[in-house]
Design an enzyme around this catalytic site. Structure first.
Site, mmCIF file in Angstrom:
data_model
loop_
_atom_site.group_PDB
_atom_site.id
_atom_site.type_symbol
_atom_site.label_atom_id
_atom_site.label_comp_id
_atom_site.label_asym_id
_atom_site.label_seq_id
_atom_site.Cartn_x
_atom_site.Cartn_y
_atom_site.Cartn_z
ATOM 1 N N GLU A 116 48.121 22.439 24.255
ATOM 2 C CA GLU A 116 47.693 23.139 25.483
ATOM 3 C C GLU A 116 46.285 23.704 25.374
ATOM 4 O O GLU A 116 45.626 23.931 26.389
ATOM 5 C CB GLU A 116 48.694 24.246 25.848
ATOM 6 C CG GLU A 116 48.720 25.488 24.941
ATOM 7 C CD GLU A 116 49.641 25.337 23.728
ATOM 8 O OE1 GLU A 116 49.934 24.190 23.335
ATOM 9 O OE2 GLU A 116 50.043 26.369 23.167
ATOM 10 N N LYS B 223 34.112 53.018 48.174
ATOM 11 C CA LYS B 223 33.801 54.165 47.302
ATOM 12 C C LYS B 223 34.047 53.875 45.814
ATOM 13 O O LYS B 223 33.195 54.209 44.972
ATOM 14 C CB LYS B 223 34.603 55.395 47.754
ATOM 15 C CG LYS B 223 34.160 56.703 47.132
ATOM 16 C CD LYS B 223 32.891 57.271 47.737
ATOM 17 C CE LYS B 223 33.216 58.020 49.025
ATOM 18 N NZ LYS B 223 32.011 58.359 49.779
ATOM 19 N N HIS C 51 49.344 22.819 18.930
ATOM 20 C CA HIS C 51 49.233 23.383 20.288
ATOM 21 C C HIS C 51 48.316 22.531 21.169
ATOM 22 O O HIS C 51 47.129 22.856 21.305
ATOM 23 C CB HIS C 51 48.678 24.807 20.211
ATOM 24 C CG HIS C 51 49.643 25.788 19.642
ATOM 25 N ND1 HIS C 51 50.573 26.444 20.412
ATOM 26 C CD2 HIS C 51 49.843 26.192 18.373
ATOM 27 C CE1 HIS C 51 51.306 27.225 19.639
ATOM 28 N NE2 HIS C 51 50.881 27.092 18.394
ATOM 29 N N ILE D 135 35.909 54.982 27.069
ATOM 30 C CA ILE D 135 35.103 55.507 25.959
ATOM 31 C C ILE D 135 34.666 54.368 25.038
ATOM 32 O O ILE D 135 33.522 54.268 24.619
ATOM 33 C CB ILE D 135 35.904 56.554 25.162
ATOM 34 C CG1 ILE D 135 36.063 57.807 26.001
ATOM 35 C CG2 ILE D 135 35.217 56.876 23.830
ATOM 36 C CD1 ILE D 135 36.897 58.876 25.367
ATOM 37 N N CYS E 77 55.134 23.679 18.861
ATOM 38 C CA CYS E 77 55.159 24.606 17.722
ATOM 39 C C CYS E 77 56.573 25.122 17.465
ATOM 40 O O CYS E 77 57.416 24.351 17.021
ATOM 41 C CB CYS E 77 54.134 25.719 17.919
ATOM 42 S SG CYS E 77 53.563 26.332 16.323
#
Ligand code: GLN
Length: 542
Positions: A510, A189, A508, A148, A382
């Site tokens: 990465e 299908k 961070h 929806i 971190c």
């Protein structure tokens, strides 16, 4: 004029729309085109920053501090598309912006509705990425056809294709062609139904990309083409890439999707694809000269996407060292168990990633102690860095009751504490210290030698920091502070000199690693793990 590609997904979620979109972006860039990438997410959350990694995987942070969906990580690793706040929109953000306008009276008393107000807002977000120097904007629509909540986005891209002209837009629908074991058949299908639903809302896909475990016979390709009203050569098989995700663009290239897109959109500036760098990466992955086992000790280790960028960056470190990385995912709470500790003592490197909340923290601290005492290469990120500081305080400096105030507010030695600017923060969303921040490295440190420079910029996402009051005690006790904010106040990197490789960072890294440009710290960490393993096995180390 900028051309637009919309990528939708059908049948099931987790089909890898992000990876497919990023691969297409990468292929178009390899043809000399300038590409922008974007994801529209149908959920109501304003951004994924406050969503649990268990539900949503990692939160990917951009330079500008926006907290985004992990698919943007694929975009950054595969392409050069600059990413910003404009690259990830959610239903929550769209509504927030429409409601703000309504409150300001922008709509002049009109009834504010999904069509046209919400759809116009969505179209503006798409249009914002188009400009004279952009050849193609790729917009991925999150969710699955039939949900929806994705309807306003689909209606908006349908209208958009009319606004800019069908020749300037194309729709790629990614579906699943499942294999039924009992019938020993692939089933088309679900794809037919999913495309049927798309067509009901007025979108006729130009390409259907079929995720499949088995090659699809020409007969089935033609069946899909017939029932879905697309050309047979526009039905593209995307076989599961069991070996590496970096095979996905090459497999799409084999099916000539890049050429078909160039033709369909009239991208006259496209050159022949140059994928030499990508082939080099795959050559290394196929023929590694070494192998190391790296333990990633985290709270979300069981969830495959929670440390996505960390796992990828480790692979990049492997590519840089022509080595295969075996990643051992260790649930931090398990470190209390004897067999897990024994396992950790045998690995070639230990990485403790970021995280929030106190569950599993003691396990991370124990894992760091093992790395420090057994002189196993260690990389803290971190929360991993904060735990390394706590471990050092407790077990080297004798502050038995040391902790971060995130886990114990009344602790005797608050060696990690809330940053000053965080003390009055009450909203959880988007209020951490976020995004790219400069760091100055100490000359001669491991970090400086890995980066090959003293001034760096890395992405952050935290509220707590190294407590400045304890700085001298740590330095006197042998911990090297090898990176700080330019004013020297925030500690960004710590190291232990008397150890083969012990580096922990508050940021961070990465998020800035790519297969084509491995991050310097991941490269150095993997190199240290290789040296460590060779030394263990008595192999001469150069
Ligand atoms: N929870 C810690 C903080 O807020 C670490 C955050 C992280 O690892 N991203 O500072």
């Amino acid at each position: 004029m900028t051309k637009h590609i919309f990528v939708t997904g059908g049948v099931v979620s987790s089909l890898g729309k992000g990876l497919t979109s990023a691969s297409i972006g990468m292929l178009l860039e390899s043809r000399g085109l300038s590409v922008r990438m974007q994801k529209l997410d149908p959920y109501i959350n304003v951004d994924p920053g406050t969503m649990s990694p268990y539900q949503h995987g990692e939160v990917y942070v951009l330079d500008d501090g926006s907290e985004t969906d992990l698919d943007l990580g694929h975009y950054e690793r595969f392409t050069h598309s600059p990413l910003s706040r404009d690259s990830n929109w959610t239903t929550g953000q769209i509504y927030q912006s429409v409601i703000d306008k309504e409150r300001r009276g922008v709509y002049l008393g009109k009834t504010v509705q999904v069509i046209p107000h919400i759809t116009n807002e969505i179209k503006d977000c798409i249009r914002r990425l188009a400009s004279d120097d952009v050849d193609v904007v790729i917009t991925e629509i999150g969710g699955t056809i039939g949900d929806i909540e994705s309807l306003p986005f689909l209606e908006a891209i349908r209208q958009f294709s009319n606004d800019v002209g069908k020749e300037n837009c194309c729709f790629i629908h990614l579906t699943l062609v499942p294999y039924l074991k009992a019938a020993r058949e692939l089933k088309t299908k679900p794809t037919q139904h999913s495309v049927g639903q798309l067509r009901q809302i007025g979108i006729q896909p130009d390409f259907i990309v079929c995720r499949t475990e088995h090659p699809i016979a020409q007969e089935d390709i033609e069946k899909i083409a017939l029932f879905c009203n697309v050309r047979a050569d526009h039905v593209v098989e995307e076989l599961d890439a069991d070996f590496s995700i970096y095979e996905v663009p090459l497999s799409l290239l084999d099916h000539k999707i890049d050429q078909m897109l160039v033709d369909r959109l009239g991208l006259v500036n496209a050159k022949q694809p140059d994928l030499s760098k990508w082939h080099e990466i795959l050559n290394v992955l196929h023929k590694p000269q070494a192998e190391v086992t790296i333990a990633v000790v985290g709270k979300y280790a069981k969830h495959k996407d929670a440390y996505k960028s960390i796992y990828e960056a480790l692979d990049h470190g492997g590519i840089a060292n022509i080595a295969n990385i075996r990643i051992l995912r260790i649930q931090s709470e398990d470190v209390a168990r004897e067999e897990t500790r024994a396992l950790l003592e045998k690995v070639n490197g230990i990485l403790v990633p970021g995280g929030f909340g106190d569950r599993g923290v003691e396990g991370k601290i124990d894992a760091i102690r093992i790395a420090r005492e057994h002189k196993i290469p260690f990389f803290g990120i971190c929360l991993g860095m904060q735990c390394a500081v706590v471990e050092y305080a407790r077990n080297v400096l004798g502050m038995r009751d040391a902790n971060s105030t995130e886990f114990d507010k009344d602790v005797e030695y608050p060696v990690i504490c809330l940053m000053d600017e965080q003390r009055s923060v009450t909203d959880m969303g988007g209020t951490m210290r976020l995004g790219a921040q400069p760091t100055c490295l100490l000359a001669g440190s491991r970090a400086a030698s890995a980066y090959g420079t003293l001034d760096i910029e890395e992405r952050h996402r935290h509220r707590y920091e190294f407590n400045y009051e304890y700085r001298d005690r740590f330095i006197d006790g042998g911990l090297t502070i090898s990176g700080t904010s330019p004013d020297g106040k925030l500690v960004e990197v710590v190291e232990i000199e008397d150890h083969p490789w012990f580096v922990a960072v508050q940021y961070h890294p990465e998020f800035k690693s790519k297969p084509t440009v491995p991050h310097p710290l991941f490269r150095a960490f993997v190199a240290a793990a290789i040296r460590y393993k060779r030394a263990l096995n008595g192999v001469e180390v150069e």
